[in-house]
Design an enzyme around this catalytic site. Sequence first.
Site, PDB file in Angstrom:
ATOM      1  N   CYS A 114     -37.872  14.903 -17.747  1.00  0.00           N
ATOM      2  CA  CYS A 114     -36.944  14.206 -18.650  1.00  0.00           C
ATOM      3  C   CYS A 114     -37.135  14.701 -20.088  1.00  0.00           C
ATOM      4  O   CYS A 114     -38.271  14.853 -20.554  1.00  0.00           O
ATOM      5  CB  CYS A 114     -37.188  12.703 -18.559  1.00  0.00           C
ATOM      6  SG  CYS A 114     -36.046  11.761 -19.591  1.00  0.00           S
ATOM      7  N   CYS A 143     -40.424   8.958 -24.454  1.00  0.00           N
ATOM      8  CA  CYS A 143     -40.951   7.595 -24.304  1.00  0.00           C
ATOM      9  C   CYS A 143     -42.472   7.664 -24.075  1.00  0.00           C
ATOM     10  O   CYS A 143     -42.923   8.272 -23.082  1.00  0.00           O
ATOM     11  CB  CYS A 143     -40.260   6.882 -23.145  1.00  0.00           C
ATOM     12  SG  CYS A 143     -38.458   7.018 -23.224  1.00  0.00           S
ATOM     13  N   CYS A 150     -44.170   7.038 -20.631  1.00  0.00           N
ATOM     14  CA  CYS A 150     -43.549   7.506 -19.389  1.00  0.00           C
ATOM     15  C   CYS A 150     -44.123   8.810 -18.829  1.00  0.00           C
ATOM     16  O   CYS A 150     -44.099   9.853 -19.490  1.00  0.00           O
ATOM     17  CB  CYS A 150     -42.047   7.660 -19.587  1.00  0.00           C
ATOM     18  SG  CYS A 150     -41.223   8.050 -18.019  1.00  0.00           S
ATOM     19  N   CYS A 201     -33.429  -0.721  -6.010  1.00  0.00           N
ATOM     20  CA  CYS A 201     -33.242  -0.246  -7.391  1.00  0.00           C
ATOM     21  C   CYS A 201     -33.506   1.257  -7.462  1.00  0.00           C
ATOM     22  O   CYS A 201     -34.569   1.728  -7.049  1.00  0.00           O
ATOM     23  CB  CYS A 201     -34.190  -1.013  -8.303  1.00  0.00           C
ATOM     24  SG  CYS A 201     -34.051  -0.506 -10.014  1.00  0.00           S
ATOM     25  N   CYS A 224     -29.112  -1.852  -7.716  1.00  0.00           N
ATOM     26  CA  CYS A 224     -29.421  -1.743  -9.145  1.00  0.00           C
ATOM     27  C   CYS A 224     -29.688  -0.268  -9.416  1.00  0.00           C
ATOM     28  O   CYS A 224     -30.284   0.415  -8.579  1.00  0.00           O
ATOM     29  CB  CYS A 224     -30.646  -2.592  -9.478  1.00  0.00           C
ATOM     30  SG  CYS A 224     -31.089  -2.546 -11.231  1.00  0.00           S
ATOM     31  N   CYS A 240     -29.454  -5.917 -16.326  1.00  0.00           N
ATOM     32  CA  CYS A 240     -30.882  -6.040 -16.035  1.00  0.00           C
ATOM     33  C   CYS A 240     -31.591  -5.400 -17.211  1.00  0.00           C
ATOM     34  O   CYS A 240     -31.516  -4.184 -17.401  1.00  0.00           O
ATOM     35  CB  CYS A 240     -31.221  -5.324 -14.721  1.00  0.00           C
ATOM     36  SG  CYS A 240     -32.984  -5.330 -14.336  1.00  0.00           S
ATOM     37  N   ARG A 291     -38.390 -10.833 -13.570  1.00  0.00           N
ATOM     38  CA  ARG A 291     -39.052  -9.976 -12.576  1.00  0.00           C
ATOM     39  C   ARG A 291     -40.430  -9.528 -13.049  1.00  0.00           C
ATOM     40  O   ARG A 291     -40.552  -8.892 -14.100  1.00  0.00           O
ATOM     41  CB  ARG A 291     -38.160  -8.759 -12.273  1.00  0.00           C
ATOM     42  CG  ARG A 291     -36.759  -9.196 -11.813  1.00  0.00           C
ATOM     43  CD  ARG A 291     -35.899  -8.035 -11.369  1.00  0.00           C
ATOM     44  NE  ARG A 291     -34.496  -8.433 -11.268  1.00  0.00           N
ATOM     45  CZ  ARG A 291     -33.939  -9.003 -10.206  1.00  0.00           C
ATOM     46  NH1 ARG A 291     -34.647  -9.227  -9.119  1.00  0.00           N
ATOM     47  NH2 ARG A 291     -32.663  -9.357 -10.205  1.00  0.00           N
TER      48      ARG A 291
HETATM   49  N1  SAM Z   1     -34.597   7.268 -17.629  1.00  0.00           N
HETATM   50  C1  SAM Z   1     -34.004   5.995 -17.620  1.00  0.00           C
HETATM   51  C2  SAM Z   1     -34.310   5.197 -18.863  1.00  0.00           C
HETATM   52  O1  SAM Z   1     -35.369   5.373 -19.441  1.00  0.00           O
HETATM   53  O2  SAM Z   1     -33.493   4.364 -19.249  1.00  0.00           O
HETATM   54  C3  SAM Z   1     -34.322   5.152 -16.411  1.00  0.00           C
HETATM   55  C4  SAM Z   1     -35.702   5.219 -15.781  1.00  0.00           C
HETATM   56  S1  SAM Z   1     -37.030   4.591 -16.781  1.00  0.00           S
HETATM   57  C5  SAM Z   1     -38.441   5.183 -15.933  1.00  0.00           C
HETATM   58  C6  SAM Z   1     -36.932   2.839 -16.474  1.00  0.00           C
HETATM   59  C7  SAM Z   1     -37.926   1.938 -17.168  1.00  0.00           C
HETATM   60  O3  SAM Z   1     -39.189   2.037 -16.532  1.00  0.00           O
HETATM   61  C8  SAM Z   1     -38.256   2.180 -18.621  1.00  0.00           C
HETATM   62  O4  SAM Z   1     -37.291   1.685 -19.503  1.00  0.00           O
HETATM   63  C9  SAM Z   1     -39.545   1.404 -18.778  1.00  0.00           C
HETATM   64  O5  SAM Z   1     -39.274   0.076 -19.155  1.00  0.00           O
HETATM   65  C10 SAM Z   1     -40.139   1.440 -17.377  1.00  0.00           C
HETATM   66  N2  SAM Z   1     -41.379   2.241 -17.359  1.00  0.00           N
HETATM   67  C11 SAM Z   1     -41.458   3.581 -17.373  1.00  0.00           C
HETATM   68  N3  SAM Z   1     -42.744   4.000 -17.375  1.00  0.00           N
HETATM   69  C12 SAM Z   1     -43.502   2.865 -17.368  1.00  0.00           C
HETATM   70  C13 SAM Z   1     -44.906   2.626 -17.379  1.00  0.00           C
HETATM   71  N4  SAM Z   1     -45.783   3.624 -17.414  1.00  0.00           N
HETATM   72  N5  SAM Z   1     -45.339   1.347 -17.355  1.00  0.00           N
HETATM   73  C14 SAM Z   1     -44.445   0.326 -17.327  1.00  0.00           C
HETATM   74  N6  SAM Z   1     -43.115   0.498 -17.323  1.00  0.00           N
HETATM   75  C15 SAM Z   1     -42.643   1.741 -17.355  1.00  0.00           C
HETATM   76  C1  DTB Z   2     -38.284  -1.636 -14.793  1.00  0.00           C
HETATM   77  O1  DTB Z   2     -38.167  -2.421 -15.749  1.00  0.00           O
HETATM   78  N1  DTB Z   2     -39.440  -1.250 -14.276  1.00  0.00           N
HETATM   79  C2  DTB Z   2     -39.242  -0.295 -13.215  1.00  0.00           C
HETATM   80  C3  DTB Z   2     -37.705  -0.276 -13.078  1.00  0.00           C
HETATM   81  N2  DTB Z   2     -37.261  -1.071 -14.170  1.00  0.00           N
HETATM   82  C4  DTB Z   2     -37.002   0.996 -13.002  1.00  0.00           C
HETATM   83  C5  DTB Z   2     -39.915   1.010 -13.445  1.00  0.00           C
HETATM   84  C6  DTB Z   2     -41.416   0.915 -13.581  1.00  0.00           C
HETATM   85  C7  DTB Z   2     -41.976   2.289 -13.665  1.00  0.00           C
HETATM   86  C8  DTB Z   2     -43.462   2.305 -13.731  1.00  0.00           C
HETATM   87  C9  DTB Z   2     -44.010   3.679 -13.891  1.00  0.00           C
HETATM   88  C10 DTB Z   2     -43.717   4.629 -12.753  1.00  0.00           C
HETATM   89  O2  DTB Z   2     -43.952   4.286 -11.575  1.00  0.00           O
HETATM   90  O3  DTB Z   2     -43.282   5.758 -13.037  1.00  0.00           O
HETATM   91 FE1  SF4 Z   3     -37.027   9.730 -19.565  1.00  0.00          FE
HETATM   92 FE2  SF4 Z   3     -39.075   8.217 -18.845  1.00  0.00          FE
HETATM   93 FE3  SF4 Z   3     -37.872   7.771 -21.153  1.00  0.00          FE
HETATM   94 FE4  SF4 Z   3     -36.565   7.211 -18.847  1.00  0.00          FE
HETATM   95  S1  SF4 Z   3     -38.420   6.223 -19.609  1.00  0.00           S
HETATM   96  S2  SF4 Z   3     -35.742   8.260 -20.660  1.00  0.00           S
HETATM   97  S3  SF4 Z   3     -37.415   8.827 -17.550  1.00  0.00           S
HETATM   98  S4  SF4 Z   3     -39.005   9.640 -20.606  1.00  0.00           S
END
Ligand code: SAM
Ligand code: DTB
Ligand code: SF4
Length: 331
Positions: free
Chosen positions: A71, A75, A78, A115, A146, A206, A278
Amino acid sequence: MNPILSSIDQKETDCVHLQHKEARWSIEQIQALFDLPFNDLIYQAQSAHRQYHDANTLQLSTLISVKTGGCPEDCGYCPQAARYHTNVEDQDLLSTEEVVSAAKIAKAEGATRFCMGAAWRGPKQRDIAKIAEIIRDVKSLGLETCATLGLLKPGQAEQLKQAGLDYYNHNLDTSPEYYQEIITTRDYSDRIHTLEQVREAGINVCCGGIVGMGESRETRAALIAQLANLDPYPESVPINYLVQVEGTPLYGTESLDLLEFVRTIAVARITMPKAMVRLSAGRRMMSEAIQALCFLAGANSIFYGDKLLTTGNPAIESDRALFEKLGLRTV
Ligand code: SAM
Ligand code: DTB
Ligand code: SF4
Protein backbone atom coordinates in the site's frame (compact mmCIF):
# COMPACT_ATOMS: atom_id res chain seq x y z
CA MET A 1 -32.70 8.87 34.54
CA ASN A 2 -29.07 8.92 35.48
CA PRO A 3 -28.09 12.59 36.13
CA ILE A 4 -24.86 12.39 34.12
CA LEU A 5 -26.64 10.97 31.09
CA SER A 6 -29.55 13.39 31.28
CA SER A 7 -27.33 16.47 31.56
CA ILE A 8 -25.33 15.27 28.56
CA ASP A 9 -28.46 14.59 26.53
CA GLN A 10 -29.78 18.07 27.10
CA LYS A 11 -26.63 19.98 26.35
CA GLU A 12 -26.02 20.82 22.72
CA THR A 13 -22.53 21.90 21.79
CA ASP A 14 -20.80 22.78 18.58
CA CYS A 15 -18.22 20.46 17.18
CA VAL A 16 -15.18 22.53 16.32
CA HIS A 17 -13.83 20.31 13.59
CA LEU A 18 -16.84 19.38 11.53
CA GLN A 19 -19.91 21.36 10.78
CA HIS A 20 -22.45 18.66 11.58
CA LYS A 21 -25.98 19.83 12.18
CA GLU A 22 -26.42 18.12 15.50
CA ALA A 23 -23.18 18.11 17.45
CA ARG A 24 -24.27 16.50 20.66
CA TRP A 25 -21.15 15.68 22.62
CA SER A 26 -18.29 17.91 23.71
CA ILE A 27 -14.87 16.40 24.32
CA GLU A 28 -15.19 17.47 27.96
CA GLN A 29 -18.45 15.57 28.39
CA ILE A 30 -16.86 12.48 26.92
CA GLN A 31 -13.77 12.87 29.04
CA ALA A 32 -16.05 13.09 32.09
CA LEU A 33 -17.36 9.65 31.15
CA PHE A 34 -13.81 8.30 30.82
CA ASP A 35 -13.01 9.77 34.24
CA LEU A 36 -15.90 8.04 36.04
CA PRO A 37 -15.14 5.37 38.61
CA PHE A 38 -14.87 2.13 36.62
CA ASN A 39 -17.93 0.50 38.16
CA ASP A 40 -20.12 3.54 37.48
CA LEU A 41 -18.92 3.68 33.88
CA ILE A 42 -19.60 0.01 33.24
CA TYR A 43 -23.01 0.24 34.92
CA GLN A 44 -24.00 3.14 32.64
CA ALA A 45 -22.65 1.38 29.58
CA GLN A 46 -24.47 -1.86 30.36
CA SER A 47 -27.69 0.10 31.03
CA ALA A 48 -27.38 1.91 27.68
CA HIS A 49 -26.58 -1.40 26.00
CA ARG A 50 -29.73 -3.09 27.30
CA GLN A 51 -31.94 -0.33 25.93
CA TYR A 52 -31.22 -1.42 22.36
CA HIS A 53 -29.49 -4.78 22.38
CA ASP A 54 -29.79 -8.24 23.81
CA ALA A 55 -27.05 -8.29 26.44
CA ASN A 56 -26.17 -11.94 25.82
CA THR A 57 -25.93 -11.94 22.03
CA LEU A 58 -22.71 -11.52 20.10
CA GLN A 59 -22.35 -11.11 16.35
CA LEU A 60 -19.51 -13.03 14.73
CA SER A 61 -17.75 -11.36 11.85
CA THR A 62 -14.99 -12.93 9.78
CA LEU A 63 -12.33 -10.87 8.05
CA ILE A 64 -10.47 -11.58 4.87
CA SER A 65 -7.73 -9.60 3.21
CA VAL A 66 -8.74 -9.58 -0.46
CA LYS A 67 -5.68 -7.60 -1.51
CA THR A 68 -2.64 -7.61 0.72
CA GLY A 69 0.39 -5.37 1.19
CA GLY A 70 2.16 -2.94 -1.09
CA CYS A 71 0.00 0.00 0.00
CA PRO A 72 1.34 3.48 -0.88
CA GLU A 73 0.01 5.09 2.31
CA ASP A 74 2.03 5.66 5.48
CA CYS A 75 -0.35 4.73 8.32
CA GLY A 76 2.06 4.27 11.23
CA TYR A 77 0.27 1.23 12.63
CA CYS A 78 -0.09 -0.72 9.41
CA PRO A 79 1.97 -3.74 8.38
CA GLN A 80 0.68 -3.44 4.80
CA ALA A 81 2.29 -0.10 3.95
CA ALA A 82 4.90 -0.74 1.23
CA ARG A 83 7.37 1.61 2.88
CA TYR A 84 7.71 -0.39 6.12
CA HIS A 85 9.69 -3.59 6.28
CA THR A 86 7.37 -6.14 7.76
CA ASN A 87 6.87 -9.84 7.12
CA VAL A 88 3.69 -9.30 5.11
CA GLU A 89 3.74 -10.91 1.68
CA ASP A 90 2.08 -8.90 -1.07
CA GLN A 91 -0.89 -10.53 -2.73
CA ASP A 92 -2.93 -9.23 -5.67
CA LEU A 93 -6.70 -9.09 -5.56
CA LEU A 94 -8.03 -12.58 -4.85
CA SER A 95 -10.38 -14.20 -7.35
CA THR A 96 -14.11 -14.27 -6.67
CA GLU A 97 -13.87 -18.06 -6.18
CA GLU A 98 -11.17 -17.71 -3.52
CA VAL A 99 -13.18 -15.14 -1.58
CA VAL A 100 -16.45 -17.05 -1.90
CA SER A 101 -14.85 -20.25 -0.70
CA ALA A 102 -13.48 -18.41 2.39
CA ALA A 103 -16.93 -16.91 2.97
CA LYS A 104 -18.54 -20.37 2.85
CA ILE A 105 -16.10 -21.62 5.48
CA ALA A 106 -16.76 -18.55 7.66
CA LYS A 107 -20.50 -19.18 7.41
CA ALA A 108 -20.09 -22.86 8.24
CA GLU A 109 -18.07 -21.87 11.33
CA GLY A 110 -20.93 -19.63 12.49
CA ALA A 111 -20.12 -16.13 11.21
CA THR A 112 -23.02 -14.04 9.91
CA ARG A 113 -20.94 -11.13 8.70
CA PHE A 114 -18.05 -11.14 6.26
CA CYS A 115 -15.68 -8.19 6.03
CA MET A 116 -13.35 -7.76 3.07
CA GLY A 117 -10.29 -5.53 3.37
CA ALA A 118 -7.96 -4.26 0.67
CA ALA A 119 -4.59 -2.55 1.09
CA TRP A 120 -5.32 0.31 -1.25
CA ARG A 121 -5.29 4.07 -0.84
CA GLY A 122 -8.55 3.65 -2.71
CA PRO A 123 -9.92 1.35 -5.41
CA LYS A 124 -9.45 2.00 -9.12
CA GLN A 125 -12.48 1.73 -11.35
CA ARG A 126 -11.49 -1.72 -12.59
CA ASP A 127 -11.10 -2.90 -8.99
CA ILE A 128 -14.63 -1.76 -8.19
CA ALA A 129 -16.05 -3.96 -10.95
CA LYS A 130 -14.23 -7.01 -9.54
CA ILE A 131 -15.15 -6.18 -5.96
CA ALA A 132 -18.79 -5.71 -6.97
CA GLU A 133 -18.85 -9.25 -8.33
CA ILE A 134 -17.29 -10.58 -5.12
CA ILE A 135 -19.82 -8.69 -2.96
CA ARG A 136 -22.74 -10.03 -5.02
CA ASP A 137 -21.59 -13.62 -4.57
CA VAL A 138 -20.81 -13.29 -0.86
CA LYS A 139 -24.15 -11.60 -0.26
CA SER A 140 -25.95 -14.41 -2.09
CA LEU A 141 -24.63 -16.82 0.59
CA GLY A 142 -26.83 -14.95 3.06
CA LEU A 143 -23.95 -13.19 4.81
CA GLU A 144 -23.96 -9.55 5.85
CA THR A 145 -21.28 -7.85 3.76
CA CYS A 146 -18.75 -5.21 4.75
CA ALA A 147 -15.86 -3.86 2.72
CA THR A 148 -12.95 -1.61 3.58
CA LEU A 149 -11.17 -0.46 0.44
CA GLY A 150 -9.88 3.01 1.36
CA LEU A 151 -10.92 6.38 -0.05
CA LEU A 152 -13.81 6.32 -2.53
CA LYS A 153 -14.19 8.46 -5.61
CA PRO A 154 -17.58 9.88 -6.64
CA GLY A 155 -19.89 7.17 -7.96
CA GLN A 156 -18.01 4.24 -6.42
CA ALA A 157 -20.15 4.01 -3.28
CA GLU A 158 -23.28 3.76 -5.47
CA GLN A 159 -21.72 0.87 -7.38
CA LEU A 160 -20.93 -0.93 -4.14
CA LYS A 161 -24.48 -0.33 -2.94
CA GLN A 162 -25.88 -1.77 -6.15
CA ALA A 163 -23.74 -4.87 -5.67
CA GLY A 164 -25.45 -5.41 -2.32
CA LEU A 165 -22.88 -4.02 0.12
CA ASP A 166 -24.41 -3.65 3.58
CA TYR A 167 -21.60 -1.75 5.37
CA TYR A 168 -18.53 0.20 4.34
CA ASN A 169 -15.73 0.33 6.91
CA HIS A 170 -13.62 3.46 6.94
CA ASN A 171 -12.10 4.38 10.28
CA LEU A 172 -11.28 7.84 11.58
CA ASP A 173 -8.62 5.96 13.56
CA THR A 174 -7.83 8.78 16.03
CA SER A 175 -8.60 12.42 16.85
CA PRO A 176 -8.06 15.15 14.23
CA GLU A 177 -5.16 16.58 16.27
CA TYR A 178 -3.32 13.28 16.67
CA TYR A 179 -4.02 12.11 13.13
CA GLN A 180 -0.99 13.78 11.57
CA GLU A 181 1.27 11.96 14.04
CA ILE A 182 0.03 8.69 12.57
CA ILE A 183 -0.75 9.32 8.88
CA THR A 184 0.53 12.02 6.54
CA THR A 185 -0.47 10.73 3.10
CA ARG A 186 -4.13 11.69 3.47
CA ASP A 187 -5.96 13.94 5.86
CA TYR A 188 -8.93 13.76 8.12
CA SER A 189 -11.20 15.59 5.72
CA ASP A 190 -10.49 12.96 3.01
CA ARG A 191 -11.80 10.36 5.43
CA ILE A 192 -14.90 12.39 6.28
CA HIS A 193 -15.57 12.93 2.61
CA THR A 194 -15.56 9.18 1.90
CA LEU A 195 -17.89 8.60 4.87
CA GLU A 196 -20.29 11.18 3.44
CA GLN A 197 -20.33 9.38 0.10
CA VAL A 198 -21.02 6.06 1.83
CA ARG A 199 -23.88 7.63 3.78
CA GLU A 200 -25.35 9.29 0.68
CA ALA A 201 -25.27 5.99 -1.23
CA GLY A 202 -27.42 4.43 1.48
CA ILE A 203 -24.72 2.05 2.78
CA ASN A 204 -24.42 1.59 6.55
CA VAL A 205 -21.38 3.33 7.97
CA CYS A 206 -18.83 1.26 9.87
CA CYS A 207 -16.39 3.70 11.43
CA GLY A 208 -14.21 3.50 14.49
CA GLY A 209 -10.62 3.79 15.54
CA ILE A 210 -7.52 2.39 17.15
CA VAL A 211 -6.41 2.92 20.72
CA GLY A 212 -3.01 2.20 22.20
CA MET A 213 -1.08 4.30 19.68
CA GLY A 214 0.58 6.40 22.41
CA GLU A 215 -2.35 8.82 22.53
CA SER A 216 -3.71 10.53 25.65
CA ARG A 217 -7.12 9.94 27.21
CA GLU A 218 -8.15 13.34 25.84
CA THR A 219 -7.28 12.08 22.34
CA ARG A 220 -9.42 8.99 22.87
CA ALA A 221 -12.26 11.25 24.07
CA ALA A 222 -11.80 13.44 20.98
CA LEU A 223 -11.99 10.39 18.69
CA ILE A 224 -15.22 9.23 20.34
CA ALA A 225 -16.59 12.79 20.07
CA GLN A 226 -15.91 12.79 16.33
CA LEU A 227 -17.68 9.46 15.89
CA ALA A 228 -20.63 10.23 18.15
CA ASN A 229 -21.17 13.64 16.55
CA LEU A 230 -21.43 12.28 13.04
CA ASP A 231 -25.02 12.88 12.05
CA PRO A 232 -26.27 10.21 12.26
CA TYR A 233 -23.60 8.37 14.22
CA PRO A 234 -22.22 5.20 12.58
CA GLU A 235 -24.31 2.04 12.66
CA SER A 236 -21.14 0.12 13.40
CA VAL A 237 -18.14 1.19 15.51
CA PRO A 238 -15.04 -1.01 15.52
CA ILE A 239 -12.69 -0.30 18.41
CA ASN A 240 -9.25 -1.72 17.70
CA TYR A 241 -6.45 -2.23 20.20
CA LEU A 242 -3.21 -1.57 18.34
CA VAL A 243 -1.57 -4.77 17.12
CA GLN A 244 2.11 -3.86 17.21
CA VAL A 245 3.86 -5.24 14.18
CA GLU A 246 7.64 -5.25 13.90
CA GLY A 247 8.82 -2.90 11.17
CA THR A 248 5.97 -0.39 11.60
CA PRO A 249 6.71 3.00 13.22
CA LEU A 250 4.36 2.25 16.12
CA TYR A 251 6.13 -0.97 17.02
CA GLY A 252 7.50 -0.60 20.55
CA THR A 253 4.87 1.95 21.65
CA GLU A 254 4.16 1.64 25.37
CA SER A 255 1.18 -0.70 25.72
CA LEU A 256 -2.06 0.86 26.84
CA ASP A 257 -3.60 -0.56 30.02
CA LEU A 258 -6.36 -2.90 28.89
CA LEU A 259 -8.80 -1.50 31.46
CA GLU A 260 -8.49 1.79 29.54
CA PHE A 261 -9.45 -0.13 26.41
CA VAL A 262 -12.53 -1.43 28.26
CA ARG A 263 -13.35 2.16 29.22
CA THR A 264 -13.13 3.18 25.56
CA ILE A 265 -15.65 0.48 24.63
CA ALA A 266 -17.96 1.66 27.43
CA VAL A 267 -17.78 5.29 26.33
CA ALA A 268 -18.49 4.29 22.71
CA ARG A 269 -21.52 2.32 23.91
CA ILE A 270 -22.92 5.19 26.01
CA THR A 271 -22.46 7.81 23.30
CA MET A 272 -23.64 5.60 20.40
CA PRO A 273 -26.21 3.37 22.10
CA LYS A 274 -27.84 1.90 18.99
CA ALA A 275 -24.61 1.07 17.15
CA MET A 276 -22.95 -2.30 16.91
CA VAL A 277 -19.78 -1.77 18.95
CA ARG A 278 -17.15 -4.17 17.74
CA LEU A 279 -14.31 -5.49 19.86
CA SER A 280 -11.96 -5.63 16.89
CA ALA A 281 -8.18 -6.02 16.60
CA GLY A 282 -6.06 -6.91 19.60
CA ARG A 283 -7.98 -9.76 21.24
CA ARG A 284 -4.88 -11.92 21.30
CA MET A 285 -3.46 -9.51 23.88
CA MET A 286 -6.60 -9.78 26.03
CA SER A 287 -7.38 -12.35 28.69
CA GLU A 288 -10.83 -13.91 28.80
CA ALA A 289 -11.59 -11.67 31.77
CA ILE A 290 -10.77 -8.50 29.81
CA GLN A 291 -12.89 -9.67 26.88
CA ALA A 292 -15.76 -10.44 29.28
CA LEU A 293 -15.45 -6.87 30.60
CA CYS A 294 -15.59 -5.57 27.01
CA PHE A 295 -18.89 -7.44 26.52
CA LEU A 296 -20.18 -6.06 29.82
CA ALA A 297 -19.13 -2.59 28.62
CA GLY A 298 -21.29 -3.02 25.53
CA ALA A 299 -19.23 -4.69 22.81
CA ASN A 300 -21.57 -6.94 20.85
CA SER A 301 -19.45 -8.17 17.96
CA ILE A 302 -16.01 -9.67 17.47
CA PHE A 303 -13.78 -10.77 14.65
CA TYR A 304 -13.93 -14.53 14.53
CA GLY A 305 -11.43 -16.81 12.84
CA ASP A 306 -7.73 -17.27 13.41
CA LYS A 307 -6.62 -14.33 11.26
CA LEU A 308 -7.52 -10.65 11.08
CA LEU A 309 -6.11 -9.18 7.85
CA THR A 310 -2.43 -10.05 8.21
CA THR A 311 -2.07 -10.71 11.96
CA GLY A 312 -3.41 -13.41 14.23
CA ASN A 313 -6.66 -13.65 16.15
CA PRO A 314 -7.73 -16.16 18.83
CA ALA A 315 -8.48 -19.69 17.63
CA ILE A 316 -12.13 -20.54 16.97
CA GLU A 317 -12.05 -23.34 19.57
CA SER A 318 -10.90 -21.02 22.36
CA ASP A 319 -13.51 -18.43 21.37
CA ARG A 320 -16.22 -21.08 21.47
CA ALA A 321 -15.09 -22.08 24.95
CA LEU A 322 -15.33 -18.44 26.01
CA PHE A 323 -18.86 -18.03 24.60
CA GLU A 324 -19.87 -21.17 26.50
CA LYS A 325 -18.38 -19.90 29.77
CA LEU A 326 -20.14 -16.56 29.41
CA GLY A 327 -23.45 -17.98 28.16
CA LEU A 328 -23.21 -15.83 25.02
CA ARG A 329 -25.53 -16.65 22.15
CA THR A 330 -23.74 -16.03 18.88
CA VAL A 331 -25.35 -14.78 15.70
N1 SAM B 1 -6.66 0.40 3.18
C1 SAM B 1 -7.94 0.69 3.68
C2 SAM B 1 -7.95 1.84 4.65
O1 SAM B 1 -6.96 2.05 5.34
O2 SAM B 1 -8.96 2.54 4.74
C3 SAM B 1 -8.66 -0.48 4.31
C4 SAM B 1 -7.88 -1.51 5.11
S1 SAM B 1 -7.16 -0.91 6.62
C5 SAM B 1 -6.06 -2.20 7.04
C6 SAM B 1 -8.53 -1.01 7.76
C7 SAM B 1 -8.30 -0.58 9.19
O3 SAM B 1 -7.58 -1.58 9.88
C8 SAM B 1 -7.51 0.67 9.46
O4 SAM B 1 -8.24 1.85 9.29
C9 SAM B 1 -7.15 0.50 10.92
O5 SAM B 1 -8.15 1.06 11.74
C10 SAM B 1 -7.13 -1.02 11.09
N2 SAM B 1 -5.76 -1.49 11.36
C11 SAM B 1 -4.77 -1.62 10.46
N3 SAM B 1 -3.63 -2.06 11.05
C12 SAM B 1 -3.92 -2.19 12.37
C13 SAM B 1 -3.16 -2.59 13.51
N4 SAM B 1 -1.87 -2.92 13.40
N5 SAM B 1 -3.77 -2.63 14.71
C14 SAM B 1 -5.08 -2.29 14.82
N6 SAM B 1 -5.84 -1.90 13.79
C15 SAM B 1 -5.27 -1.84 12.58
C1 DTB C 1 -11.23 -2.61 11.61
O1 DTB C 1 -11.58 -1.59 12.24
N1 DTB C 1 -10.34 -3.49 12.05
C2 DTB C 1 -10.11 -4.52 11.07
C3 DTB C 1 -11.15 -4.18 9.98
N2 DTB C 1 -11.68 -2.93 10.41
C4 DTB C 1 -10.75 -4.15 8.58
C5 DTB C 1 -8.69 -4.63 10.64
C6 DTB C 1 -7.73 -4.96 11.75
C7 DTB C 1 -6.38 -5.18 11.17
C8 DTB C 1 -5.37 -5.57 12.18
C9 DTB C 1 -4.00 -5.72 11.61
C10 DTB C 1 -3.86 -6.79 10.55
O2 DTB C 1 -4.27 -7.95 10.78
O3 DTB C 1 -3.28 -6.49 9.50
FE1 SF4 D 1 -2.80 1.25 3.39
FE2 SF4 D 1 -2.70 0.08 5.76
FE3 SF4 D 1 -3.16 2.67 5.61
FE4 SF4 D 1 -5.06 0.95 4.75
S1 SF4 D 1 -4.31 1.19 6.85
S2 SF4 D 1 -4.36 2.82 3.72
S3 SF4 D 1 -3.74 -0.69 3.99
S4 SF4 D 1 -1.26 1.64 4.97
